[in-house]
Design an enzyme around this catalytic site. Sequence first.
Site, PDB file in Angstrom:
ATOM      1  N   ALA A  48       1.581 -17.583 -29.890  1.00 49.56           N
ATOM      2  CA  ALA A  48       0.274 -17.881 -29.204  1.00 49.56           C
ATOM      3  C   ALA A  48      -0.519 -16.523 -28.155  1.00 49.56           C
ATOM      4  O   ALA A  48       0.480 -15.359 -27.935  1.00 49.56           O
ATOM      5  CB  ALA A  48       1.291 -19.078 -27.913  1.00 49.56           C
ATOM      6  N   GLY A  76       5.358 -17.790 -31.831  1.00 51.30           N
ATOM      7  CA  GLY A  76       4.813 -18.417 -32.166  1.00 51.30           C
ATOM      8  C   GLY A  76       4.878 -18.599 -33.703  1.00 51.30           C
ATOM      9  O   GLY A  76       4.632 -19.799 -34.567  1.00 51.30           O
ATOM     10  N   GLU A  97       7.168 -19.483 -34.942  1.00 51.81           N
ATOM     11  CA  GLU A  97       7.466 -21.967 -35.808  1.00 51.81           C
ATOM     12  C   GLU A  97       6.388 -22.576 -36.919  1.00 51.81           C
ATOM     13  O   GLU A  97       6.503 -23.477 -37.230  1.00 51.81           O
ATOM     14  CB  GLU A  97       6.902 -22.106 -34.112  1.00 51.81           C
ATOM     15  CG  GLU A  97       7.843 -21.508 -33.568  1.00 51.81           C
ATOM     16  CD  GLU A  97       7.666 -21.782 -31.833  1.00 51.81           C
ATOM     17  OE1 GLU A  97       8.721 -22.949 -31.154  1.00 51.81           O
ATOM     18  OE2 GLU A  97       6.655 -21.370 -31.490  1.00 51.81           O
ATOM     19  N   GLU A 129      10.827 -15.264 -27.845  1.00 49.30           N
ATOM     20  CA  GLU A 129      10.364 -15.992 -26.160  1.00 49.30           C
ATOM     21  C   GLU A 129      11.259 -16.062 -25.094  1.00 49.30           C
ATOM     22  O   GLU A 129      10.808 -15.599 -24.249  1.00 49.30           O
ATOM     23  CB  GLU A 129      10.377 -17.685 -26.329  1.00 49.30           C
ATOM     24  CG  GLU A 129       9.210 -17.938 -27.359  1.00 49.30           C
ATOM     25  CD  GLU A 129       8.991 -17.813 -28.976  1.00 49.30           C
ATOM     26  OE1 GLU A 129       8.180 -19.024 -29.677  1.00 49.30           O
ATOM     27  OE2 GLU A 129      10.622 -17.777 -29.092  1.00 49.30           O
TER      28      GLU A 129
END
Length: 242
Positions: free
Chosen positions: A63, A108, A111, A131
Amino acid sequence: GLVRYETHDGGVAVITLTNPPANAYSHEMMRDLDDAILQARFADEVQVIVLAGEGEKFFCAGADIAMLEKVTPAFKYNFCLHANETLLRLEHTPKLVIAAIEGHCVGGGLEVALACDLRVMSPSAKIGLTEVSLAIIPGAGGTQRLPRIVGEAKAKELVLLARRLEAPEALALGLVNRVAAEGQSALECALELCAPFENAAPIAVAAALDAIDGAADLSLDAGLLHERRCYERTLASEDRLE
């Protein structure tokens, strides 16, 4: 847009995240990705979807942190919810989805790759859910999908130590399915993996994916029933009769 959609010979749709330098995703990119997934899903000629990042340095760095610092808590929650929904849409698409990981694939970004059916990476790429080193945790499915692939204990190690894995270890763990040869890009490796699917029966591919994905949380008996129902769908198909 922030996502490029192209079709290749052999029924392959290549979806590329294009937000240099790190291909970090914003809400706008997730909406573009959502649209591209639907486009590929409805395209009868598409058998396989390959997801890639623009350039050699990043598949996706996750992100866009700068964007998240400027928005309200309510926006952040809805952004996270929509990212989850988009990746579920990718995961639920009844076509083979391959992540072609070139360069860094962290947070992310991993992910996104975890929501694909298969993952290939270039020899120089590095992947990890990093993270906790930023005092947050994965928020787009990482804590749920990673343990299902590598096991709970290994997932805890990777997440809590924020480790970035190189290709040999990622391959040994089954986190990636193939590592590209020296001098070969991850995209080339993914397209090579797609080749057998040019002549595959779409209904059989969809049924096999459903049989595996749809039984992940079922008992063996319930899973076998689910498998029989998926098998039954293929018996009367024109593809099988042909």
